[in-house]
Design a protein around this motif. Structure first.
Motif, PDB file in Angstrom:
ATOM      1  N   MET A 115       0.072   9.664  -6.203  1.00 16.09           N
ATOM      2  CA  MET A 115      -0.691   9.371  -4.984  1.00 16.09           C
ATOM      3  C   MET A 115       0.246   9.188  -3.793  1.00 16.09           C
ATOM      4  SD  MET A 115      -3.575   6.390  -4.294  1.00 16.09           S
ATOM      5  CE  MET A 115      -2.388   5.374  -3.383  1.00 16.09           C
ATOM      6  N   LYS A 116      -0.178   9.676  -2.657  1.00 10.45           N
ATOM      7  CA  LYS A 116       0.610   9.567  -1.425  1.00 10.45           C
ATOM      8  C   LYS A 116      -0.055   8.514  -0.541  1.00 10.45           C
ATOM      9  CE  LYS A 116       1.875  12.893   1.815  1.00 10.45           C
ATOM     10  NZ  LYS A 116       1.802  14.292   2.280  1.00 10.45           N
ATOM     11  N   LEU A 117       0.731   7.663   0.068  1.00  3.68           N
ATOM     12  CA  LEU A 117       0.173   6.609   0.922  1.00  3.68           C
ATOM     13  C   LEU A 117      -0.647   7.219   2.051  1.00  3.68           C
ATOM     14  CD1 LEU A 117       0.185   3.506   1.523  1.00  3.68           C
ATOM     15  CD2 LEU A 117       2.080   3.953   3.075  1.00  3.68           C
ATOM     16  N   TRP A 138      -5.930   6.348 -10.552  1.00  6.22           N
ATOM     17  CA  TRP A 138      -4.514   6.063 -10.289  1.00  6.22           C
ATOM     18  C   TRP A 138      -4.228   4.562 -10.434  1.00  6.22           C
ATOM     19  CZ3 TRP A 138       0.219   8.201  -9.044  1.00  6.22           C
ATOM     20  CH2 TRP A 138       1.140   7.382  -8.385  1.00  6.22           C
ATOM     21  N   PHE A 139      -5.028   3.735  -9.766  1.00 10.09           N
ATOM     22  CA  PHE A 139      -4.748   2.289  -9.793  1.00 10.09           C
ATOM     23  C   PHE A 139      -5.061   1.704 -11.165  1.00 10.09           C
ATOM     24  CE2 PHE A 139      -5.022   2.829  -5.126  1.00 10.09           C
ATOM     25  CZ  PHE A 139      -3.795   2.276  -4.791  1.00 10.09           C
ATOM     26  N   LYS A 180      -2.218   2.200 -13.298  1.00  2.81           N
ATOM     27  CA  LYS A 180      -1.119   1.281 -12.965  1.00  2.81           C
ATOM     28  C   LYS A 180      -1.426  -0.123 -13.455  1.00  2.81           C
ATOM     29  CE  LYS A 180       1.438   4.116 -10.350  1.00  2.81           C
ATOM     30  NZ  LYS A 180       2.807   4.485 -10.769  1.00  2.81           N
ATOM     31  N   LYS A 199      -3.880  -2.094 -12.407  1.00  6.12           N
ATOM     32  CA  LYS A 199      -4.338  -2.969 -11.319  1.00  6.12           C
ATOM     33  C   LYS A 199      -5.809  -3.332 -11.517  1.00  6.12           C
ATOM     34  CE  LYS A 199      -0.372  -2.460  -9.279  1.00  6.12           C
ATOM     35  NZ  LYS A 199       0.606  -3.567  -9.332  1.00  6.12           N
ATOM     36  N   ILE A 227      -9.447   0.325  -0.719  1.00  8.53           N
ATOM     37  CA  ILE A 227      -9.134   1.759  -0.733  1.00  8.53           C
ATOM     38  C   ILE A 227     -10.412   2.468  -0.321  1.00  8.53           C
ATOM     39  CG2 ILE A 227      -8.425   3.720  -2.179  1.00  8.53           C
ATOM     40  CD1 ILE A 227      -6.201   1.619  -1.799  1.00  8.53           C
TER      41      ILE A 227
END
Lengths: 145, 145
Positions: free
Chosen positions: B1-3, B101-102, B105, B107, B137
């Motif tokens: 993922m890109k910020l 994605w999170f 991780k 989260k 998000i």
């Protein structure tokens, strides 16, 4: 006075090294600056870039870690051991005019105007006068940084 | 993922009416939206625009005021009666991919993906997993808003 760009939000952390890893690996930040000391403010600083609209620079994350035993950031870290949002910073074209403006509004300014992390003059305003937000006012850098 | 872009920072307030006056008269904001209720989140919301670089849209200030007795914002307001910085919100191109994605991780995600204040899907991440920051998000709106 006209509202300026939200240059950065200040985010306190017990460890810039850990936060850099977090912004890179969890949040996907691409552009992260080198950490540096700002002993006058009692902080170590590191800027994380976020993208703006249409390829422009967005609001930065200013990571700040306590530096030295007298750091004013220590009280914040005692209350927020994980760190978290610490201040907001808006740009102005003229720091002296802005200081006069906020003084005229009866806002408490914390200390003298001094040179901030971007190398331009800044001052801070008392959070109790600013709707609970420690607010930094910074003169816009003359050139892109 | 890109910020992604820092879409807004959420700023809690006991009174949106007072905060609107503050952003207009003290901070010099020009573009302030109309307040509206977001009963699912237990908040009244009002967006204050800040200018970005080169005439682009900058990061917004999302003013949030508790709505209803069950508002989760009440605990925050008890600790911070003046209000203050409450959350940060980053854009992503695809909310489902971001959720995956999170989760990958490890989260903690707070509740289901739902429609946020900008009318696009959002979710929140636990501040204890996000370096002390309640993190929203949000899927980027398809058109300029």
């Amino acid at each position: 006075m006209k509202l300026g760009r939200l240059n950065h939000i200040g985010v306190a952390t017990p460890s810039i090294a850990d936060s850099v890893a977090y912004y890179r690996d969890t949040m996907g930040a691409i552009h992260i600056g080198e950490p540096f000391d700002l002993p006058e403010q009692g902080v170590k600083v590191c800027f994380v870039d976020t993208p703006g609209h249409d390829g422009t620079e967005g609001t930065q994350i200013e990571l700040i870690e306590p530096l030295g035993e007298q750091s004013t950031l220590r009280t914040f870290m005692e209350k927020n051991p994980l760190g978290g949002q610490h201040h907001v910073c808006y740009e102005v074209p003229d720091i002296d005019a802005a200081r006069e403006w906020f003084e005229g509004k009866g806002k408490r300014i914390l200390g003298p105007t001094r040179i901030g992390a971007h190398g331009t003059p800044i001052f801070f305003l008392h959070p109790k006068d600013m709707k609970g937000q420690l607010t930094e006012i910074m003169e816009t850098p003359k050139e892109a940084h």
